[in-house]
Design a protein around this motif. Structure first.
Motif, PDB file in Angstrom:
ATOM      1  N   THR A 115       0.844  -1.188   0.000  1.00 15.94           N
ATOM      2  CA  THR A 115       0.000   0.000   0.000  1.00 15.94           C
ATOM      3  C   THR A 115       0.884   1.244   0.000  1.00 15.94           C
ATOM      4  O   THR A 115       1.857   1.326   0.744  1.00 15.94           O
ATOM      5  CB  THR A 115      -0.902   0.013   1.245  1.00 15.94           C
ATOM      6  OG1 THR A 115      -1.600  -1.236   1.316  1.00 15.94           O
ATOM      7  CG2 THR A 115      -1.904   1.154   1.179  1.00 15.94           C
ATOM      8  N   GLU A 116       0.556   2.209  -0.828  1.00 13.51           N
ATOM      9  CA  GLU A 116       1.358   3.431  -0.968  1.00 13.51           C
ATOM     10  C   GLU A 116       1.035   4.385   0.181  1.00 13.51           C
ATOM     11  O   GLU A 116      -0.003   5.043   0.185  1.00 13.51           O
ATOM     12  CB  GLU A 116       1.058   4.100  -2.312  1.00 13.51           C
ATOM     13  CG  GLU A 116       2.013   5.205  -2.694  1.00 13.51           C
ATOM     14  CD  GLU A 116       3.379   4.698  -3.115  1.00 13.51           C
ATOM     15  OE1 GLU A 116       4.376   5.299  -2.674  1.00 13.51           O
ATOM     16  OE2 GLU A 116       3.453   3.709  -3.870  1.00 13.51           O
ATOM     17  N   ASN A 154       6.400   2.892  -2.083  1.00 14.33           N
ATOM     18  CA  ASN A 154       6.943   1.912  -3.018  1.00 14.33           C
ATOM     19  C   ASN A 154       8.017   2.556  -3.885  1.00 14.33           C
ATOM     20  O   ASN A 154       8.186   3.772  -3.901  1.00 14.33           O
ATOM     21  CB  ASN A 154       5.823   1.368  -3.913  1.00 14.33           C
ATOM     22  CG  ASN A 154       4.806   0.569  -3.137  1.00 14.33           C
ATOM     23  OD1 ASN A 154       5.121  -0.456  -2.545  1.00 14.33           O
ATOM     24  ND2 ASN A 154       3.564   1.023  -3.134  1.00 14.33           N
ATOM     25  N   TRP A 164       8.890   2.614  -7.939  1.00 11.72           N
ATOM     26  CA  TRP A 164       8.259   2.287  -9.216  1.00 11.72           C
ATOM     27  C   TRP A 164       9.240   2.492 -10.369  1.00 11.72           C
ATOM     28  O   TRP A 164      10.099   3.381 -10.298  1.00 11.72           O
ATOM     29  CB  TRP A 164       7.036   3.169  -9.444  1.00 11.72           C
ATOM     30  CG  TRP A 164       5.966   3.021  -8.414  1.00 11.72           C
ATOM     31  CD1 TRP A 164       5.701   3.857  -7.370  1.00 11.72           C
ATOM     32  CD2 TRP A 164       5.017   1.946  -8.310  1.00 11.72           C
ATOM     33  NE1 TRP A 164       4.639   3.390  -6.628  1.00 11.72           N
ATOM     34  CE2 TRP A 164       4.200   2.215  -7.177  1.00 11.72           C
ATOM     35  CE3 TRP A 164       4.776   0.799  -9.059  1.00 11.72           C
ATOM     36  CZ2 TRP A 164       3.164   1.367  -6.799  1.00 11.72           C
ATOM     37  CZ3 TRP A 164       3.738  -0.040  -8.670  1.00 11.72           C
ATOM     38  CH2 TRP A 164       2.951   0.249  -7.563  1.00 11.72           C
ATOM     39  N   GLN A 195       2.437   1.200 -12.745  1.00 10.33           N
ATOM     40  CA  GLN A 195       1.934   1.520 -11.407  1.00 10.33           C
ATOM     41  C   GLN A 195       0.411   1.430 -11.372  1.00 10.33           C
ATOM     42  O   GLN A 195      -0.170   0.891 -10.425  1.00 10.33           O
ATOM     43  CB  GLN A 195       2.389   2.915 -10.985  1.00 10.33           C
ATOM     44  CG  GLN A 195       1.919   3.319  -9.592  1.00 10.33           C
ATOM     45  CD  GLN A 195       2.507   4.641  -9.132  1.00 10.33           C
ATOM     46  OE1 GLN A 195       3.433   5.166  -9.748  1.00 10.33           O
ATOM     47  NE2 GLN A 195       1.970   5.189  -8.053  1.00 10.33           N
ATOM     48  N   LYS A 196      -0.239   1.927 -12.405  1.00  7.94           N
ATOM     49  CA  LYS A 196      -1.701   1.915 -12.463  1.00  7.94           C
ATOM     50  C   LYS A 196      -2.243   0.490 -12.465  1.00  7.94           C
ATOM     51  O   LYS A 196      -3.186   0.158 -11.718  1.00  7.94           O
ATOM     52  CB  LYS A 196      -2.176   2.670 -13.701  1.00  7.94           C
ATOM     53  CG  LYS A 196      -3.676   2.736 -13.859  1.00  7.94           C
ATOM     54  CD  LYS A 196      -4.058   3.508 -15.125  1.00  7.94           C
ATOM     55  CE  LYS A 196      -5.572   3.549 -15.327  1.00  7.94           C
ATOM     56  NZ  LYS A 196      -5.943   4.271 -16.570  1.00  7.94           N
ATOM     57  N   GLN A 242      -1.471  -1.316  -8.991  1.00  6.89           N
ATOM     58  CA  GLN A 242      -2.306  -0.827  -7.888  1.00  6.89           C
ATOM     59  C   GLN A 242      -3.761  -1.258  -8.058  1.00  6.89           C
ATOM     60  O   GLN A 242      -4.452  -1.525  -7.072  1.00  6.89           O
ATOM     61  CB  GLN A 242      -2.190   0.694  -7.782  1.00  6.89           C
ATOM     62  CG  GLN A 242      -0.852   1.152  -7.224  1.00  6.89           C
ATOM     63  CD  GLN A 242      -0.753   2.650  -7.052  1.00  6.89           C
ATOM     64  OE1 GLN A 242      -1.149   3.428  -7.919  1.00  6.89           O
ATOM     65  NE2 GLN A 242      -0.208   3.080  -5.921  1.00  6.89           N
ATOM     66  N   LEU A 300      -3.866  -4.791  -6.833  1.00 11.91           N
ATOM     67  CA  LEU A 300      -3.864  -4.793  -5.372  1.00 11.91           C
ATOM     68  C   LEU A 300      -5.276  -4.553  -4.825  1.00 11.91           C
ATOM     69  O   LEU A 300      -5.713  -5.235  -3.892  1.00 11.91           O
ATOM     70  CB  LEU A 300      -2.928  -3.700  -4.845  1.00 11.91           C
ATOM     71  CG  LEU A 300      -1.493  -4.075  -4.498  1.00 11.91           C
ATOM     72  CD1 LEU A 300      -0.670  -2.814  -4.243  1.00 11.91           C
ATOM     73  CD2 LEU A 300      -1.429  -4.983  -3.286  1.00 11.91           C
TER      74      LEU A 300
END
Length: 347
Positions: free
Chosen positions: A104-105, A125, A127, A135-136, A139, A142
């Protein structure tokens, strides 16, 4: 009821169907107690989403080595980023895989005399540069796997005869979640090579998406069972946190990966653990018939289970990523080196 040499398949759509939920829960209770690993289908992620995350994982590992090393986990006291081949250790032996760890960022918590050391698990994180789509996509994965995991945890609790929301304070508000994109290079060795050594996961449960190559094995009654690919299915296993919460009624399972011989192997593993700040996980008040079978969690004298879940998770990170531990937590590293002696000299 089940073939002892094959993992069973559960369909999460049965859990979502009120009329069939009891069937799903009955099967889950049996599997959770007696096997602890199973395939999960009917999770709601379509083929395009699954294909996309697999493609992005392969693309990441095809980047130039210097680009991957630029976001090395050795830059991060939070154990986030890229780990090169043989950079992680299981049972004090290097694993023949490379990976990137993502969580989790969140903003880092300063390491002070008043903050426990496990608060360093929270942080940003790393990247790949100039690749926002990566990244998109990651996430988004996740987010979706967290939802599936929470639904499945609710199912586990109902199957155990307790209220489905009893662990919500630990898992709904920023659970400690982690995602690993993993690459196991093929090996030319005629000997069995440790892709990842035999271990138990420390978290509540794991959702693993694997490819067609194979190599994952589960230990069942002192026999290693192959876990072959099933299209669009997650492989689910119980972690040590659920073992602690059930006082040993459920047992975290030992598993490993043998390096592939003919072609590279890729997998994507999602791990969900309780919120770092939620405190010690309670022992669930199981029905009497189940409680009688709960004889306490298993534990390795060389790697004991800790009741504080965040501390247990941090301990695992220290042992797995020795270079990070040595760089950011030198006192911990010295302790581990003293305890394990020559095992740490050779790594």
């Amino acid at each position: 009821m089940y073939d002892k040499n094959k993992l069973p398949i559960l369909d999460l759509r049965q859990f979502y169907n009120v009329k069939e939920r009891h069937i799903f829960l009955k099967e889950l209770q049996y599997l959770a107690r007696h096997i602890g690993f199973f395939y999960l289908v009917g999770h709601g992620l379509d083929k395009n989403r699954i294909k996309q995350i697999k493609e992005y994982a392969a693309l990441f590992f095809s980047l130039p080595q210097q680009d991957k090393e630029s976001i090395s986990i050795e830059n991060s006291p939070h154990f986030r980023g890229y780990t090169h081949l043989n950079g992680e250790h299981t049972q004090n032996t290097p694993d023949a895989r490379e990976q990137i760890d993502i969580g989790t960022e969140l903003e880092a918590i300063p390491l002070t005399s008043t903050n426990p050391i496990w608060t360093r698990l929270q942080g940003p994180n790393q990247w790949p540069k100039d690749w926002p789509d990566f990244q998109k996509v990651v996430q988004s994965w996740l987010f979706d796997t967290k939802k599936i995991s929470i639904d499945l945890i609710h199912a586990f609790l109902l199957a155990l005869g307790v209220k489905e929301n009893v662990l919500d304070p630990f898992i709904l508000n920023q659970p400690n979640e982690s995602l690993k994109l993993i690459h196991y290079p093929k090996t030319d060795s005629t000997l069995s090579v440790q892709g990842v050594g035999a271990h138990k996961d420390t978290n509540i449960l794991t959702l693993l998406l694997q490819d067609e190559v194979g190599g994952l094995q589960v230990l069942s009654k002192n026999t290693w069972i192959d876990v072959p690919y099933i299209e669009d299915a997650f492989v689910v296993n119980i972690g040590e946190t659920l073992e602690l919460a059930t006082n040993g009624y459920l047992v975290a399972n030992t598993h490993r990966v043998v390096s592939p011989k003919n072609t590279d192997r890729y997998s994507i593993a999602y791990f969900i653990s309780p919120n770092l700040f939620a405190g010690d996980l309670p022992i669930l008040d199981l029905p009497h018939t189940l409680k009688q079978l709960a004889t306490g969690p298993t534990t390795d004298p060389n790697n004991p289970l800790l009741r504080n879940i965040a501390e247990n998770n941090m301990k695992s990170k220290f042992r797995s990523h020795l270079n990070v531990t040595q760089k950011f937590y030198p006192d911990i590293y010295k302790h581990l080196k003293k305890k394990h002696g020559d095992l740490y000299e050779k790594n």
